[in-house]
Scaffold this motif. Structure first.
Motif, PDB file in Angstrom:
ATOM      1  N   ALA A  22       0.833  -1.208   0.000  1.00 27.34           N
ATOM      2  CA  ALA A  22       0.000   0.000   0.000  1.00 27.34           C
ATOM      3  C   ALA A  22       0.869   1.260   0.000  1.00 27.34           C
ATOM      4  O   ALA A  22       0.648   2.175  -0.801  1.00 27.34           O
ATOM      5  N   ALA A  23       1.848   1.303   0.871  1.00 27.53           N
ATOM      6  CA  ALA A  23       2.705   2.494   0.975  1.00 27.53           C
ATOM      7  C   ALA A  23       3.570   2.675  -0.267  1.00 27.53           C
ATOM      8  O   ALA A  23       3.696   3.787  -0.788  1.00 27.53           O
ATOM      9  N   LEU A  24       4.170   1.581  -0.745  1.00 28.02           N
ATOM     10  CA  LEU A  24       5.043   1.678  -1.916  1.00 28.02           C
ATOM     11  C   LEU A  24       4.268   2.060  -3.172  1.00 28.02           C
ATOM     12  O   LEU A  24       4.702   2.914  -3.943  1.00 28.02           O
ATOM     13  N   ASN A  25       3.108   1.425  -3.379  1.00 25.14           N
ATOM     14  CA  ASN A  25       2.368   1.729  -4.599  1.00 25.14           C
ATOM     15  C   ASN A  25       1.698   3.098  -4.516  1.00 25.14           C
ATOM     16  O   ASN A  25       1.552   3.777  -5.526  1.00 25.14           O
ATOM     17  N   ALA A  26       1.323   3.527  -3.310  1.00 28.32           N
ATOM     18  CA  ALA A  26       0.797   4.885  -3.152  1.00 28.32           C
ATOM     19  C   ALA A  26       1.890   5.895  -3.513  1.00 28.32           C
ATOM     20  O   ALA A  26       1.629   6.892  -4.198  1.00 28.32           O
ATOM     21  N   GLY A  27       3.120   5.632  -3.060  1.00 23.61           N
ATOM     22  CA  GLY A  27       4.246   6.500  -3.416  1.00 23.61           C
ATOM     23  C   GLY A  27       4.515   6.484  -4.913  1.00 23.61           C
ATOM     24  O   GLY A  27       4.799   7.528  -5.520  1.00 23.61           O
ATOM     25  N   LEU A  28       4.414   5.314  -5.526  1.00 27.18           N
ATOM     26  CA  LEU A  28       4.603   5.213  -6.973  1.00 27.18           C
ATOM     27  C   LEU A  28       3.513   5.994  -7.703  1.00 27.18           C
ATOM     28  O   LEU A  28       3.786   6.694  -8.680  1.00 27.18           O
ATOM     29  N   GLY A  29       2.286   5.889  -7.193  1.00 23.34           N
ATOM     30  CA  GLY A  29       1.181   6.633  -7.793  1.00 23.34           C
ATOM     31  C   GLY A  29       1.398   8.137  -7.722  1.00 23.34           C
ATOM     32  O   GLY A  29       1.136   8.856  -8.687  1.00 23.34           O
ATOM     33  N   LYS A  30       1.901   8.599  -6.580  1.00 22.77           N
ATOM     34  CA  LYS A  30       2.217  10.037  -6.444  1.00 22.77           C
ATOM     35  C   LYS A  30       3.336  10.433  -7.407  1.00 22.77           C
ATOM     36  O   LYS A  30       3.271  11.467  -8.059  1.00 22.77           O
ATOM     37  N   PRO A  35      -2.585   6.889  -9.943  1.00 24.97           N
ATOM     38  CA  PRO A  35      -2.727   5.593  -9.280  1.00 24.97           C
ATOM     39  C   PRO A  35      -2.949   4.454 -10.272  1.00 24.97           C
ATOM     40  O   PRO A  35      -2.503   3.330 -10.046  1.00 24.97           O
ATOM     41  N   ILE A  36      -3.610   4.746 -11.389  1.00 27.06           N
ATOM     42  CA  ILE A  36      -3.864   3.700 -12.388  1.00 27.06           C
ATOM     43  C   ILE A  36      -2.561   3.276 -13.057  1.00 27.06           C
ATOM     44  O   ILE A  36      -2.301   2.081 -13.231  1.00 27.06           O
ATOM     45  N   ALA A  37      -1.714   4.250 -13.403  1.00 24.92           N
ATOM     46  CA  ALA A  37      -0.413   3.914 -13.999  1.00 24.92           C
ATOM     47  C   ALA A  37       0.444   3.129 -13.010  1.00 24.92           C
ATOM     48  O   ALA A  37       1.117   2.165 -13.387  1.00 24.92           O
ATOM     49  N   ALA A  38       0.406   3.532 -11.733  1.00 29.03           N
ATOM     50  CA  ALA A  38       1.180   2.817 -10.713  1.00 29.03           C
ATOM     51  C   ALA A  38       0.699   1.370 -10.593  1.00 29.03           C
ATOM     52  O   ALA A  38       1.511   0.454 -10.456  1.00 29.03           O
ATOM     53  N   THR A  39      -0.602   1.173 -10.656  1.00 30.99           N
ATOM     54  CA  THR A  39      -1.152  -0.180 -10.569  1.00 30.99           C
ATOM     55  C   THR A  39      -0.728  -1.012 -11.773  1.00 30.99           C
ATOM     56  O   THR A  39      -0.361  -2.185 -11.624  1.00 30.99           O
ATOM     57  N   ALA A  40      -0.733  -0.415 -12.948  1.00 30.56           N
ATOM     58  CA  ALA A  40      -0.288  -1.139 -14.145  1.00 30.56           C
ATOM     59  C   ALA A  40       1.182  -1.546 -14.015  1.00 30.56           C
ATOM     60  O   ALA A  40       1.556  -2.677 -14.346  1.00 30.56           O
ATOM     61  N   VAL A  41       2.015  -0.638 -13.504  1.00 28.74           N
ATOM     62  CA  VAL A  41       3.433  -0.950 -13.312  1.00 28.74           C
ATOM     63  C   VAL A  41       3.587  -2.084 -12.302  1.00 28.74           C
ATOM     64  O   VAL A  41       4.343  -3.037 -12.518  1.00 28.74           O
ATOM     65  N   LEU A  42       2.835  -2.001 -11.186  1.00 31.45           N
ATOM     66  CA  LEU A  42       2.897  -3.053 -10.169  1.00 31.45           C
ATOM     67  C   LEU A  42       2.566  -4.413 -10.780  1.00 31.45           C
ATOM     68  O   LEU A  42       3.265  -5.393 -10.535  1.00 31.45           O
TER      69      LEU A  42
END
Length: 148
Positions: A22-30, A35-42
């Motif tokens: 949650a923390a890492l992907n939230a940071g990636l989203g920022k 957030p959608i791009a961060a989720t795709a990368v994850l």
């Protein structure tokens, strides 16, 4: 070491990973501004990791059984995508602790229902008064951790 202890430790590690995710992907989203791009990368990273394990384990031939697998079992991907998208979007605004608090409450409710009814082929474990009390104590404990 007993197998149940190993299972418990692996699941403990998985539980530790949920707030980290949650923390890492939230940071990636920022960082990405989405957030959608961060989720795709994850999911791309996860696909690479899972594919590597599939190759290393030699279990690629088992994918041929996908055509005979009940299609409802494929819906887990939607739930994990929903989880990752929602936590990536909400955790920065609501706090990782608060987000995970509600995730834990939801997990306890759905796990109790799945176990009680043996849904999706799960082992049946009826919701007794003792189990319900234990779940209530756990929920109360999770709630306590979020209090000032």
């Amino acid at each position: 070491m007993p197998q149940t202890t190993i299972y418990a430790l692996v699941m403990l590690a998985a539980g530790i990973g949920i707030p980290l995710l949650a923390a890492l992907n939230a940071g990636l989203g920022k960082s990405l501004g989405s957030p959608i791009a961060a989720t795709a990368v994850l999911f791309c990273v996860a696909l690479l990791a899972a594919s590597l394990l599939l190759v290393i384990s030699g279990e690629i031939p088992k994918l041929s059984r996908l055509s005979i697998t009940p299609k409802q079992f494929l819906c887990g991907g939607f739930f994990v995508a929903f989880y990752v998208l929602s936590v990536t979007f909400i955790a920065p605004k609501f706090g990782v602790g608060n987000a995970v608090f509600f995730v834990l409450i939801g997990q306890m409710i759905s796990a109790a229902a799945i176990d009680h009814y043996g849904l999706f082929g799960a082992q049946v474990s009826p919701l007794s008064l003792t189990r319900a009390a234990g779940l209530s104590v756990m929920a109360f404990g999770v709630w306590l951790t979020q209090q000032g």
